[in-house]
Design an enzyme around this catalytic site. Structure first.
Site, PDB file in Angstrom:
ATOM      1  N   ARG A 196       0.814  -1.210   0.000  1.00  0.00           N
ATOM      2  CA  ARG A 196       0.000   0.000   0.000  1.00  0.00           C
ATOM      3  C   ARG A 196       0.853   1.268   0.000  1.00  0.00           C
ATOM      4  NH1 ARG A 196      -2.169  -3.668  -1.172  1.00  0.00           N
ATOM      5  NH2 ARG A 196      -4.117  -4.580  -0.448  1.00  0.00           N
ATOM      6  N   SER A 273     -11.092   0.639   3.225  1.00  0.00           N
ATOM      7  CA  SER A 273     -10.415   0.210   4.457  1.00  0.00           C
ATOM      8  C   SER A 273      -9.717   1.413   5.083  1.00  0.00           C
ATOM      9  CB  SER A 273      -9.399  -0.890   4.150  1.00  0.00           C
ATOM     10  OG  SER A 273     -10.044  -2.038   3.647  1.00  0.00           O
ATOM     11  N   GLU A 378      -5.131   4.424   6.124  1.00  0.00           N
ATOM     12  CA  GLU A 378      -4.828   4.250   4.705  1.00  0.00           C
ATOM     13  C   GLU A 378      -5.183   5.486   3.891  1.00  0.00           C
ATOM     14  OE1 GLU A 378      -5.794   1.105   1.090  1.00  0.00           O
ATOM     15  OE2 GLU A 378      -5.706   0.418   3.150  1.00  0.00           O
TER      16      GLU A 378
END
Length: 386
Positions: A196, A273, A378
């Protein structure tokens, strides 16, 4: 072929909040603008106060010209492709929001390899791009179906799902170097792609304007490595399948978790998320796993995954075991964990960004207190923090 201009709610940001670092002069006059427009309408969370100006960039040339003019004027700017990974302060953004609406999609065969590929402008809706590749008879991107976002954001975050990451398929990225005003294509090996993340994330001097991905030219999927998906398809992990069938199953799984945008479903009013899965150092993993077992029982199997930096844990699993159930804190709250997936923090219709961040702090602190693991966000936080 050309892709259609994506629906604003099905696209995400090429997320960069930037300040040119020079003394502020009068801001550049945008080619088109909506003064003091609320940014909530441009985010999937439907949260965020006004920007001083909003400018629309329908193609790459307009995007480059607009960024260059704003930089020369010393104007602070926020680049937005659609807002699915943005959390914007209730007070808004004191600067200009630049909307990336470029929509070109082209298929080709690489002279260097003979492999099929697709090249798309940064503003193309990601799921629109995945669908277009399948409609054209190609495979490869299907496991990444249903992810809200713009194509340009995917290498920045190294987006991934169901056992596939952008890093597995990325051919190249075209970036604008804001220091020189030049465009250039960058190979994946230059991007530092990780879980990520990439070296494009949280940097201000480069802006993604186009992306290119390798494809399978036989309509067959990438290897299906994720067990939940392979089981649903009735195949063994690592096998291939018809790409269109894989896409259909991925979309069904994501809908069951509230991860496909639906304006009538508040469980999808989120930034996806909210927390990344934590990666703990090998030396810390034994102590953390011992603490988890002490709290919830020695016979419990803790989901762990290998990672380059150590051991990856499941953020959603930790949140639930720390006492935060789906739908927490309850139906009367304006912000809640999704009723389908504990990793999504959702706006139930009348929430504020401050209320969302209060819930994020509650969850983060509870997991840390229970297990000694700190969760990190995130999405990009714009002029706010938690």
């Amino acid at each position: 072929m050309r892709g259609r201009v994506p629906d604003r709610r099905s696209a995400t940001t090429v997320t960069q909040v930037t300040d040119s670092g020079v003394n502020r002069t009068a801001p550049a006059a945008p080619t088109s603008h909506l003064a003091a427009s609320r940014l909530a309408a441009l985010t999937t969370l439907r949260l965020g106060g006004p920007a001083r100006n909003v400018v629309h960039c329908p193609d790459t040339r307009a995007l480059v010209d607009e960024i260059t003019a704003l930089d020369q004027a010393g104007e602070r700017l926020l680049l937005i492709g659609g807002g699915s990974n943005l959390v914007i302060a209730d007070e808004g953004f004191d600067g200009t929001a630049v909307l990336i609406e470029s929509s070109r999609v082209e298929f080709g065969t690489g002279r260097e390899s003979g492999r099929a590929h697709v090249t798309a402008d940064a503003g193309v809706g990601w799921d629109d791009l995945v669908a277009a590749t399948l409609e054209a008879g190609f495979g490869g991107l299907e496991c990444l179906s249903g992810i809200p976002g713009a194509a340009g954001a995917t290498p920045v975050q190294n987006v991934g799902a169901y056992g596939v990451e952008v890093a597995d398929l990325l051919r190249s990225v075209q970036v604008l170097d804001r220091r020189t005003g030049k465009l250039r294509w960058v190979a994946p090996t230059e991007l530092g792609l990780g879980y990520r993340t990439s070296n494009l994330k949280h940097r201000h001097d480069h802006v993604v304007v186009a992306v290119s991905f390798w494809l399978n030219d036989d309509g067959v999927s990438a290897p299906v490595r994720y067990r939940e998906l392979s089981s649903a398809l009735g195949i063994e992990p690592g096998d291939h399948a018809d790409a269109a069938s894989v896409r259909e199953q991925v979309l069904a799984l994501r809908r069951g978790k509230g991860m496909v945008l639906d304006p009538d479903d508040h469980d999808t009013w989120s930034a996806g998320s909210f927390f990344t899965n934590p990666i703990v150092a090998p030396d810390d993993a034994t102590a953390i796993l011992g603490r988890i077992h002490e709290r919830i029982g020695r016979d419990i199997t803790v989901p762990t995954y290998p990672a380059e930096e150590g051991v990856k844990l499941s953020a959603g699993w930790l949140i639930e075991r720390a006492g935060y159930a789906r739908g927490y804190p309850g139906p009367d709250s304006p912000v809640r964990l999704s009723t389908k997936h504990t990793l999504a923090l959702t706006n139930r219709g009348e929430a504020t960004t401050d209320e969302l961040l209060d819930l994020a702090r509650d969850v983060r602190d509870g997991v840390r207190q229970a297990f000694g693991v700190t969760l990190h966000p995130e999405p990009v936080l714009v002029d706010c923090s938690f």
